[in-house]
Design an enzyme around this catalytic site. Sequence first.
Site, mmCIF file in Angstrom:
data_model
loop_
_atom_site.group_PDB
_atom_site.id
_atom_site.type_symbol
_atom_site.label_atom_id
_atom_site.label_comp_id
_atom_site.label_asym_id
_atom_site.label_seq_id
_atom_site.Cartn_x
_atom_site.Cartn_y
_atom_site.Cartn_z
ATOM 1 N N CYS A 93 -17.178 1.966 -18.776
ATOM 2 C CA CYS A 93 -18.318 1.698 -17.889
ATOM 3 C C CYS A 93 -18.410 0.216 -17.515
ATOM 4 O O CYS A 93 -18.595 -0.125 -16.362
ATOM 5 C CB CYS A 93 -19.618 2.149 -18.540
ATOM 6 S SG CYS A 93 -19.670 3.910 -18.870
ATOM 7 N N HIS A 94 -18.309 -0.649 -18.515
ATOM 8 C CA HIS A 94 -18.442 -2.086 -18.246
ATOM 9 C C HIS A 94 -17.343 -2.915 -18.897
ATOM 10 O O HIS A 94 -17.403 -4.132 -18.894
ATOM 11 C CB HIS A 94 -19.820 -2.580 -18.697
ATOM 12 C CG HIS A 94 -20.931 -1.949 -17.924
ATOM 13 N ND1 HIS A 94 -21.667 -0.900 -18.425
ATOM 14 C CD2 HIS A 94 -21.386 -2.182 -16.678
ATOM 15 C CE1 HIS A 94 -22.551 -0.535 -17.516
ATOM 16 N NE2 HIS A 94 -22.405 -1.288 -16.451
#
Length: 181
Positions: A145-146
Site C-alpha cells: 500500500c505505501h
Amino acid sequence: MADSGEATAAGGTPRRDFLTLVTASFVGVGVGAIAWPFINSMQPARDVLALASTDAELGTITAGQAVTVMWRGKPIFIRHRTAKDIEEARAVPLADLKDPATDQSRVQKEQWLVMIGICTHLGCIPLGQKPTDTKGPFDGWFCPCHGSAYDTSGRIRQGPAPRNLDIPPYTFTSDTKIRIG
C-alpha cells in the site's frame, strides 16, 4: 429519663438513629441488587472469552515456512526461521533501525518468530507469508500500500510505518505448541 425527650432502644442508642441505619442498609442492599445485573452485563460474553487465546501447532511447519492463524480477529504471522534468517536479523546494527529492537528481544526461541500481521502504518496486511509473495528488499514482509518493508525479525526497515510489527503475548506450552493470548 432522657433529657432530649427521645425514646431509646435497648442498647441506649436513640431509636431514630437505629431506624436510619436499618433503612440505609436496606436501601444499599436494594441498590446493589438492582445495579448488579447492569454491572454483570459489562463482563465479556463466553464466545468472546473463547477467543481470548489461540493454540497453534508448530510441529508441521518446516524451516523457512510461514503460517497465519487468527487471534482476536487479527492475523498472527508465525515463521519458522532458517539459520540464514536469524543470522541476517542479528547482523543489523541497531543504529540502522527506525524502531530499534534486537532480534533476541522479539523472539522466545530463535527459530520461531510470532507477530501480529498488521502493518503499523495504516493497518494493512503485509505480504510475505506465502512462498510466492513479495518479501521486500529485506527478505521479510512488504506492505504494498505505501511501501513499508520489514526484515526477517519483523522490524521496520523502510517506508512510512512508524514501528516494528507488534509481538502478541504468547507462551510455549510444549516444544511444538504455543498459546497466543
